[in-house]
Design a protein around this motif. Structure first.
Motif, PDB file in Angstrom:
ATOM      1  N   GLU A 120       7.438   2.560 -12.804  1.00 39.27           N
ATOM      2  CA  GLU A 120       6.733   3.097 -14.090  1.00 39.27           C
ATOM      3  C   GLU A 120       4.988   3.131 -13.589  1.00 39.27           C
ATOM      4  N   GLU A 121       4.673   2.259 -12.683  1.00 44.95           N
ATOM      5  CA  GLU A 121       3.353   2.241 -12.808  1.00 44.95           C
ATOM      6  C   GLU A 121       3.012   3.540 -11.700  1.00 44.95           C
ATOM      7  N   VAL A 122       4.011   3.773 -10.650  1.00 44.16           N
ATOM      8  CA  VAL A 122       3.799   5.191 -10.021  1.00 44.16           C
ATOM      9  C   VAL A 122       3.500   6.455 -11.013  1.00 44.16           C
ATOM     10  N   SER A 123       4.183   6.301 -11.896  1.00 49.67           N
ATOM     11  CA  SER A 123       4.347   7.594 -12.783  1.00 49.67           C
ATOM     12  C   SER A 123       2.888   7.500 -13.407  1.00 49.67           C
ATOM     13  N   GLN A 124       2.369   6.324 -13.817  1.00 45.34           N
ATOM     14  CA  GLN A 124       1.090   6.300 -14.315  1.00 45.34           C
ATOM     15  C   GLN A 124       0.123   6.756 -13.471  1.00 45.34           C
ATOM     16  N   LEU A 125       0.232   6.387 -12.141  1.00 43.84           N
ATOM     17  CA  LEU A 125      -0.824   6.507 -11.262  1.00 43.84           C
ATOM     18  C   LEU A 125      -0.704   8.305 -11.255  1.00 43.84           C
ATOM     19  N   LEU A 126       0.300   8.841 -11.074  1.00 43.35           N
ATOM     20  CA  LEU A 126       0.417  10.215 -10.919  1.00 43.35           C
ATOM     21  C   LEU A 126      -0.318  10.956 -12.232  1.00 43.35           C
ATOM     22  N   SER A 127       0.021  10.562 -13.169  1.00 43.60           N
ATOM     23  CA  SER A 127      -0.238  11.214 -14.481  1.00 43.60           C
ATOM     24  C   SER A 127      -1.722  11.137 -14.797  1.00 43.60           C
ATOM     25  N   CYS A 128      -2.340   9.923 -14.265  1.00 40.05           N
ATOM     26  CA  CYS A 128      -3.856   9.766 -14.460  1.00 40.05           C
ATOM     27  C   CYS A 128      -4.582  10.414 -13.449  1.00 40.05           C
ATOM     28  N   THR A 129      -3.850  10.796 -12.143  1.00 37.48           N
ATOM     29  CA  THR A 129      -4.546  11.545 -11.295  1.00 37.48           C
ATOM     30  C   THR A 129      -4.608  13.082 -12.036  1.00 37.48           C
ATOM     31  N   SER A 130      -3.540  13.538 -12.423  1.00 40.39           N
ATOM     32  CA  SER A 130      -3.521  14.891 -12.846  1.00 40.39           C
ATOM     33  C   SER A 130      -4.500  15.107 -13.967  1.00 40.39           C
ATOM     34  N   ILE A 148       0.832  -1.423   0.017  1.00 37.34           N
ATOM     35  CA  ILE A 148      -0.129  -0.110   0.007  1.00 37.34           C
ATOM     36  C   ILE A 148       0.849   1.154   0.041  1.00 37.34           C
ATOM     37  N   SER A 149       1.832   1.234   0.885  1.00 39.60           N
ATOM     38  CA  SER A 149       2.664   2.281   0.909  1.00 39.60           C
ATOM     39  C   SER A 149       3.554   2.850  -0.201  1.00 39.60           C
ATOM     40  N   SER A 150       3.695   1.615  -1.316  1.00 33.99           N
ATOM     41  CA  SER A 150       4.322   1.895  -2.328  1.00 33.99           C
ATOM     42  C   SER A 150       3.503   2.738  -3.474  1.00 33.99           C
ATOM     43  N   TRP A 151       2.400   2.678  -3.236  1.00 31.19           N
ATOM     44  CA  TRP A 151       1.460   3.723  -3.788  1.00 31.19           C
ATOM     45  C   TRP A 151       1.242   4.935  -3.261  1.00 31.19           C
ATOM     46  N   SER A 152       0.771   4.789  -1.870  1.00 28.66           N
ATOM     47  CA  SER A 152       0.285   5.946  -1.119  1.00 28.66           C
ATOM     48  C   SER A 152       1.245   7.124  -0.915  1.00 28.66           C
ATOM     49  N   LYS A 153       2.457   6.598  -0.536  1.00 28.65           N
ATOM     50  CA  LYS A 153       3.550   7.354  -0.476  1.00 28.65           C
ATOM     51  C   LYS A 153       4.090   8.413  -1.307  1.00 28.65           C
ATOM     52  N   PRO A 154       4.301   8.056  -2.791  1.00 26.85           N
ATOM     53  CA  PRO A 154       4.530   8.976  -3.650  1.00 26.85           C
ATOM     54  C   PRO A 154       3.248   9.804  -3.937  1.00 26.85           C
ATOM     55  N   PHE A 155       2.085   9.270  -3.864  1.00 30.98           N
ATOM     56  CA  PHE A 155       0.887  10.177  -4.160  1.00 30.98           C
ATOM     57  C   PHE A 155       0.848  11.280  -3.192  1.00 30.98           C
ATOM     58  N   LEU A 156       0.846  10.917  -1.912  1.00 34.52           N
ATOM     59  CA  LEU A 156       0.760  12.077  -0.799  1.00 34.52           C
ATOM     60  C   LEU A 156       1.965  13.017  -0.999  1.00 34.52           C
ATOM     61  N   GLU A 157       3.292  12.613  -1.520  1.00 30.58           N
ATOM     62  CA  GLU A 157       4.235  13.380  -1.655  1.00 30.58           C
ATOM     63  C   GLU A 157       4.002  14.397  -2.882  1.00 30.58           C
ATOM     64  N   SER A 158       3.163  13.752  -3.737  1.00 31.26           N
ATOM     65  CA  SER A 158       3.010  14.680  -5.178  1.00 31.26           C
ATOM     66  C   SER A 158       1.783  15.557  -4.994  1.00 31.26           C
ATOM     67  N   PHE A 159       0.981  14.975  -4.191  1.00 28.24           N
ATOM     68  CA  PHE A 159      -0.614  15.771  -4.117  1.00 28.24           C
ATOM     69  C   PHE A 159      -0.862  16.387  -2.694  1.00 28.24           C
ATOM     70  N   GLY A 160      -0.033  16.279  -1.930  1.00 26.41           N
ATOM     71  CA  GLY A 160      -0.230  16.537  -0.534  1.00 26.41           C
ATOM     72  C   GLY A 160      -0.883  18.009  -0.217  1.00 26.41           C
ATOM     73  N   ASP A 161      -0.576  19.070  -1.065  1.00 24.63           N
ATOM     74  CA  ASP A 161      -0.876  20.455  -0.921  1.00 24.63           C
ATOM     75  C   ASP A 161      -2.468  20.469  -1.519  1.00 24.63           C
ATOM     76  N   ARG A 162      -3.039  19.346  -2.042  1.00 27.83           N
ATOM     77  CA  ARG A 162      -4.431  19.408  -2.896  1.00 27.83           C
ATOM     78  C   ARG A 162      -5.467  19.320  -1.742  1.00 27.83           C
ATOM     79  N   LYS A 163      -6.654  20.216  -1.808  1.00 18.95           N
ATOM     80  CA  LYS A 163      -7.836  19.924  -0.806  1.00 18.95           C
ATOM     81  C   LYS A 163      -8.998  19.144  -1.688  1.00 18.95           C
ATOM     82  N   ASP A 164      -8.689  19.060  -2.947  1.00 21.66           N
ATOM     83  CA  ASP A 164      -9.849  18.543  -3.781  1.00 21.66           C
ATOM     84  C   ASP A 164      -9.603  17.170  -4.021  1.00 21.66           C
TER      85      ASP A 164
END
Length: 238
Positions: free
Chosen positions: A222-232, A120-136
């Protein structure tokens, strides 16, 4: 007629559970390490996306929410919750499949381990690091607990009280919410087509509660990159 259908449904369930048990999951897990499939490379189109089934979850303070938090969610009106543009949802069944009737201090350690699960943390950690300042955005890490003993009111209350004392050291605007789903989750798994309970399932939901992206097991770079890209992309599209 109702009883006949209930009997048929129960037979189908027993057949599923017999054909798909712990040992089948473990055999698969040894083969692929929890990576049952590659993550989506792109966002799932809205027209073909399926709805995330309604799921009651409990926070460590005892408060109960219903996921997904969407435009049509009753939680928005009752709790004055803002509808997130994107919900990042992690599903974990592993702790509930291993907990037995064991001392209190030991099963608490299982849940603490589950929250810190490397998958779980392999996904959630980079997600929180990239979008930690978002309220939406909203982040939910869901642990499924199907053992009847842990669902009993006194034990459940004690368990949640201990979990509530665990400090959250995250300082970002976007906070991960670790929540628990108590009770039987067979029908939820059927709707979401979840078979292997020893791996983790990662989902991106849009503001309508539809599943727009999926990942499994431990994230690759690569999947982390895809996760962040798709979220954006989802944030821009909504």
């Amino acid at each position: 007629f109702g009883n006949k259908k209930a009997i048929e449904d129960e037979r189908a369930r027993l057949n599923d559970e017999m054909n798909r048990g712990y040992f089948a999951d473990m055999k698969e897990f040894k083969e692929h390490g929890g990576k049952i499939a590659d993550a989506n490379k792109t966002v799932i189109p809205a027209l073909s996306a399926v709805k995330f089934p309604e799921l009651a979850v409990t926070l460590s303070n005892g408060k109960v929410l219903k996921l997904p938090i969407s435009c049509s969610s009753g939680e928005v009106n009752e709790e004055s919750l803002a509808v997130p543009k994107v919900s990042f949802v992690c599903l974990s069944f592993r702790a509930s499949s291993q907990v037995q009737i064991i001392p209190h201090w030991l099963f608490v350690s299982f849940f603490k381990w589950n929250q810190e699960n490397g998958m779980i943390s392999s996904w959630s950690k980079p997600f929180l690091e990239s979008f930690g300042d978002r309220k939406d955005l909203q982040v939910f890490e869901v642990s499924f607990i199907d053992k009847w003993l842990l669902g009993l009111a006194p034990i459940k209350k004690l368990l949640l009280r201990v979990l509530q004392k665990q400090k959250n050291n995250e300082s970002s605007v976007l906070q991960r919410q670790v929540v628990y789903s108590f009770g039987d989750h067979y029908h939820f798994r059927k709707e979401t087509k979840i078979l292997n309970l020893l791996t983790g399932y990662i989902l991106l939901l849009d503001k309508s509660g539809r599943i727009r992206w999926q990942g499994f097991g431990t994230a690759t770079p690569e999947e982390v990159s895809q996760l962040l890209s798709c979220t954006s992309q989802l944030l821009e599209d909504q």
